[in-house]
Motif scaffolding. Sequence first.
Motif, short mmCIF file in Angstrom:
data_model
loop_
_atom_site.label_atom_id
_atom_site.label_comp_id
_atom_site.label_asym_id
_atom_site.label_seq_id
_atom_site.Cartn_x
_atom_site.Cartn_y
_atom_site.Cartn_z
N GLN A 297 5.08 -40.19 39.62
CA GLN A 297 5.64 -39.34 38.57
C GLN A 297 6.16 -40.12 37.36
O GLN A 297 6.96 -39.62 36.58
N GLU A 298 5.69 -41.35 37.23
CA GLU A 298 6.09 -42.11 36.05
C GLU A 298 5.51 -41.45 34.80
O GLU A 298 4.36 -41.00 34.80
N VAL A 299 6.32 -41.38 33.76
CA VAL A 299 5.89 -40.77 32.50
C VAL A 299 5.86 -41.85 31.43
O VAL A 299 6.85 -42.57 31.24
N ILE A 300 4.71 -41.95 30.74
CA ILE A 300 4.57 -43.01 29.74
C ILE A 300 4.07 -42.44 28.41
O ILE A 300 3.55 -41.33 28.34
N ASP A 301 4.26 -43.24 27.36
CA ASP A 301 3.68 -42.97 26.04
C ASP A 301 2.60 -44.02 25.80
O ASP A 301 2.81 -45.21 26.07
N LEU A 302 1.45 -43.58 25.30
CA LEU A 302 0.33 -44.50 25.08
C LEU A 302 -0.07 -44.51 23.61
O LEU A 302 -0.42 -43.48 23.05
N LYS A 303 -0.01 -45.70 22.99
CA LYS A 303 -0.48 -45.84 21.61
C LYS A 303 -1.95 -46.26 21.65
O LYS A 303 -2.35 -47.14 22.40
N ILE A 304 -2.75 -45.58 20.80
CA ILE A 304 -4.19 -45.88 20.72
C ILE A 304 -4.51 -46.19 19.27
O ILE A 304 -4.16 -45.43 18.36
N LYS A 305 -5.21 -47.30 19.02
CA LYS A 305 -5.52 -47.70 17.65
C LYS A 305 -6.81 -48.52 17.61
O LYS A 305 -7.28 -49.02 18.65
N GLY A 306 -7.38 -48.65 16.43
CA GLY A 306 -8.52 -49.53 16.23
C GLY A 306 -9.82 -49.09 16.85
O GLY A 306 -10.77 -49.87 16.96
N ILE A 307 -9.94 -47.82 17.25
CA ILE A 307 -11.18 -47.30 17.83
C ILE A 307 -12.07 -46.76 16.71
O ILE A 307 -11.59 -46.11 15.77
N GLU A 308 -13.38 -46.96 16.84
CA GLU A 308 -14.32 -46.52 15.81
C GLU A 308 -15.41 -45.65 16.43
O GLU A 308 -15.91 -45.95 17.52
N GLU A 310 -19.19 -43.73 16.64
CA GLU A 310 -20.56 -44.19 16.42
C GLU A 310 -20.99 -44.02 14.97
O GLU A 310 -21.82 -44.76 14.46
N SER A 311 -20.43 -43.02 14.30
CA SER A 311 -20.78 -42.75 12.91
C SER A 311 -19.94 -43.56 11.92
O SER A 311 -20.09 -43.42 10.71
N GLY A 312 -19.04 -44.39 12.45
CA GLY A 312 -18.27 -45.27 11.57
C GLY A 312 -16.89 -44.77 11.19
O GLY A 312 -16.19 -45.43 10.41
N LEU A 313 -16.46 -43.64 11.75
CA LEU A 313 -15.12 -43.14 11.45
C LEU A 313 -14.08 -43.94 12.25
O LEU A 313 -14.32 -44.28 13.42
N LYS A 314 -12.95 -44.24 11.63
CA LYS A 314 -11.91 -45.02 12.29
C LYS A 314 -10.74 -44.12 12.70
O LYS A 314 -10.33 -43.24 11.94
N LEU A 315 -10.23 -44.37 13.90
CA LEU A 315 -9.12 -43.58 14.42
C LEU A 315 -7.82 -43.98 13.74
O LEU A 315 -7.51 -45.16 13.61
N GLU A 316 -7.09 -42.97 13.29
CA GLU A 316 -5.73 -43.25 12.82
C GLU A 316 -4.88 -43.57 14.03
O GLU A 316 -5.02 -42.96 15.09
N GLU A 317 -3.95 -44.54 13.87
CA GLU A 317 -3.08 -44.90 14.99
C GLU A 317 -2.42 -43.65 15.57
O GLU A 317 -1.82 -42.85 14.86
N THR A 318 -2.60 -43.45 16.87
CA THR A 318 -2.17 -42.23 17.53
C THR A 318 -1.33 -42.57 18.77
O THR A 318 -1.69 -43.46 19.53
N THR A 319 -0.24 -41.85 18.96
CA THR A 319 0.57 -42.02 20.17
C THR A 319 0.60 -40.72 20.95
O THR A 319 0.99 -39.68 20.41
N ILE A 320 0.15 -40.80 22.19
CA ILE A 320 0.19 -39.64 23.08
C ILE A 320 1.42 -39.80 23.97
O ILE A 320 1.53 -40.78 24.74
N GLU A 321 2.33 -38.86 23.88
CA GLU A 321 3.60 -38.98 24.60
C GLU A 321 3.60 -38.13 25.87
O GLU A 321 2.89 -37.13 25.97
#
Length: 325
Positions: A297-308, A310-321
């Motif tokens: 039951q551990e609860v975490i926040d995950l930051k995701i960044k730097g993903i691109e 296939e069409s070349g779009l870049k992910l804005e830095e995102t945090t899923i809480e």
Amino acid sequence: MRNLKKILAAITVIAMLASMMVVPALAEGFKYEEEATILNELKLMEGMGLGDSVNRLQGLIFAIKAAGLKDEVDAMTDEEAAAILAEKVVDADEVPAWGIKWTAYAVEKGFTSGVDASVAPKVKFAPLQEVSATSFLVWIMNIGMGYKYGTDVVVAEAVNANVISLSQAMEIGAKAAIIRDDAAGILYGACKNGVNADGKTFIQSLIDAGVVTEEAAIAAGLVEAKPEVLEVVGVSATNLKQLVVEFNMPIKKAGDEGNYIIETEDADATIDKDSDFALQDDKKTVVITLTNDAAQQEVIDLKIKGIESESGLKLEETTIEGIEL
């Protein structure tokens, strides 16, 4: 294979029962009127006389048009078409003038072997004979979708390829003579859900060939509009050891510990260089196997960044809480 055999057996029994039943006509119009309208607008089907019977020549034309091959038919000269019919079709005199090129093209390409095997290698086409659901499905799947099925298995295989539903197999599959309404239901199903032999969707193959524009297919509801921004759809935990990250479009690669960062202090769950990052076959899902398991039951926040994408779009830095493992 086992499932397919079950489907074949079920459809065979259902078809036998259906052939013994009288199905009342629909009280309010036809079942696939809306679908026929869409097909007409996309020029994949012509005419709205949905109660009209479909003969073999008309059924073949529907299939060839739906496969995006009309231009190839039109490119044949009258002389070429006449020569093919004279050489290969034993009942060429029964082919109406407007159907000569279509019949010649189909015979030349091997799309039909006719109705009488005894005249092979020539073809008895029987152009004005009513067409069965199985023959029509064979043409749709073999001409436009890259399959090589016969009438004995095509109904079950059409269900397997999402061209028709199981209820449609029960409703249409046993018909020795279909009407335009039936043809519209089959054609629309192929466009909406059908998957070709090479794994590509049928509608995408038509878009790629320039038969239907992507805009028109989107407007018709046959494909979803592609998202304009790369986003994280969600993050879930299948167990204490793995996180599943879903994106809204295919990405180039899974990424590594630099792209996924657990921001929760003192979390047992650990992502570092020893973690595993696996991009799944859909190219939209990344499974992260943690280096250290999370606590129950551990609860975490995950930051995701730097993903691109296939069409070349870049992910804005995102945090899923608030991800609970």
